[in-house]
Design an enzyme around this catalytic site. Structure first.
Site, PDB file in Angstrom:
ATOM      1  CE  LYS B 111      30.396  28.835  37.544  1.00 54.92           C
ATOM      2  NZ  LYS B 111      31.014  30.496  38.228  1.00 54.92           N
ATOM      3  N   GLY B 172      29.606  36.603  45.914  1.00 55.62           N
ATOM      4  CA  GLY B 172      30.431  37.759  46.134  1.00 55.62           C
ATOM      5  C   GLY B 172      30.431  38.229  47.289  1.00 55.62           C
ATOM      6  CB  ALA B 198      29.871  31.591  44.469  1.00 58.95           C
ATOM      7  N   GLY B 199      32.201  32.250  47.491  1.00 61.32           N
ATOM      8  CA  GLY B 199      31.842  33.067  48.646  1.00 61.32           C
ATOM      9  C   GLY B 199      32.842  32.554  49.232  1.00 61.32           C
ATOM     10  CG  ASN B 220      35.752  37.036  39.415  1.00 62.55           C
ATOM     11  OD1 ASN B 220      34.449  37.222  38.191  1.00 62.55           O
ATOM     12  ND2 ASN B 220      36.430  37.969  39.607  1.00 62.55           N
ATOM     13  CB  THR B 221      34.104  38.872  44.690  1.00 58.74           C
ATOM     14  OG1 THR B 221      32.967  38.551  43.958  1.00 58.74           O
ATOM     15  CG2 THR B 221      33.960  40.532  44.767  1.00 58.74           C
TER      16      THR B 221
END
Lengths: 66, 269
Positions: B111, B172, B198-199, B220-221
């Site tokens: 990635k 994040g 992301a987001g 992830n977050t």
């Protein structure tokens, strides 16, 4: 002989192979990757790879990340 | 979603990345968890088959017997997707990918993310293009984190990136999909998988990405920083499946006014 190991100066006796360094660090058999002076040193070459004065050694592993 | 029902219905193609078919369209990161045990449980609960990791210096002088991430998330059970997080230029990103390939015994799926600056972690697209070109030339299979610019997304695909991964919002941030129209356009133009990377903040964000026709979502977050990550991981799994089903089902058209669901005929009042 002085090398930079993961950004820190380290004194090693001469001669010294990469494999010897990995063993001294207690990292033998661990899943890691090694770069010397920004070139990958494949695992198969650790045994014969001899470190030189001023070498910049990076030993990395996988950690959590996104 | 704000647009009219697409016709004809989209084709239900399996998610294929680097020649392998995946059942789960949820890809997860391994950062920001309390410990490795929580990481392992959350990932199991998410049903993800592709898991991202970061490459960092080994801690020297610490207990060498401490458990390693790849003992918990083993390359035998998961497709490991090393990232180039923390890289702000092409050179560092390429170096990181080469180390990752050595670390994972020649596994060449990566990635690529090259970041622009600390505050937004917004992708630096000029450096991303440089890195992508070099990595592809070197035989890497590149899944690329990118801005949601449809033209750049197409360019990355034409260069040979195997998956396009525009951000929904800053890494994040948990702000959700901020520009649905761009994501939709990227999906419509692409012939490789498009994943929002992301987001995402909560389950509905993931569903929206999938309703837009994305092939998957990487997060992830949103899981790791939920109060109960293991439960949120399951919520995300369901959200991704729901969004995908809704996309394939083809939503009803939006109308400005009501349209009664019960018939008027036969009323007795």
């Amino acid at each position: 002989m002085n090398v930079m190991l993961n950004g820190e100066p380290r004194e090693l006796r001469d001669p010294y192979t990469l494999q010897a360094l990995i063993e001294v660090l207690g990292l033998a058999g661990k899943r890691l990757a090694v770069e010397v002076n920004e070139d990958i040193v494949p695992r198969s070459q650790h045994n014969e790879f001899r470190l030189n004065e001023g070498d910049r050694v990076e030993i990395v592993h996988a950690i959590g990340g996104g | 979603m704000t647009e009219q029902s697409p016709t004809p219905l989209p084709e239900d193609k399996p998610l294929e990345i680097a020649g392998r078919i995946y059942r789960s369209r949820l890809l997860v990161g391994t950062g920001k968890y309390r410990d490795l045990m929580e990481t392992g449980h959350a990932i199991e609960s998410s049903g993800a088959e592709i898991v991202t990791v970061a490459v960092r210096r080994t801690n020297l002088g610490q207990n060498p017997d401490e458990p390693n991430l790849l003992d918990v998330i083993s390359p035998e059970s998961y497709t490991i997707l090393p990232n180039t997080a923390g890289c702000f230029n092409a050179k560092d990103a390429v170096r990181t990918c080469k180390l990752a390939r050595e670390l994972l015994d020649g596994h060449n799926l990566v990635k690529l993310e090259v970041l622009g600056e600390e505050k937004t972690l917004y992708p630096n697209m000029t450096e991303t293009l440089v890195a992508a070109e070099e990595l592809i030339r070197d035989g890497f299979q590149v899944m690329v984190y990118c801005s949601d610019d449809p033209l750049l997304a197409k360019r990355l695909e034409e260069m040979g990136c195997i998956a396009i991964m525009p951000l929904g919002a800053p890494i994040g941030s948990g702000l959700g999909i901020q520009n649905r129209y761009n994501i939709r356009q990227i999906v419509e133009n692409a012939s490789v998988p498009v994943l929002v990377d992301a987001g995402v903040g909560t389950a509905s964000d993931a569903t929206i990405a999938m309703e837009l026709g994305c092939d998957g979502v990487l997060m992830n977050t949103a899981i790791a920083q939920a109060q109960d990550p293991i439960r949120m991981a399951k919520a995300m799994k369901l959200a991704i499946e729901s969004g995908r089903e809704a996309y394939l089902a083809g939503r009803m058209p939006k109308k400005a006014y009501a349209s009664a669901s019960s018939p008027i005929d036969g009323t007795f009042f």
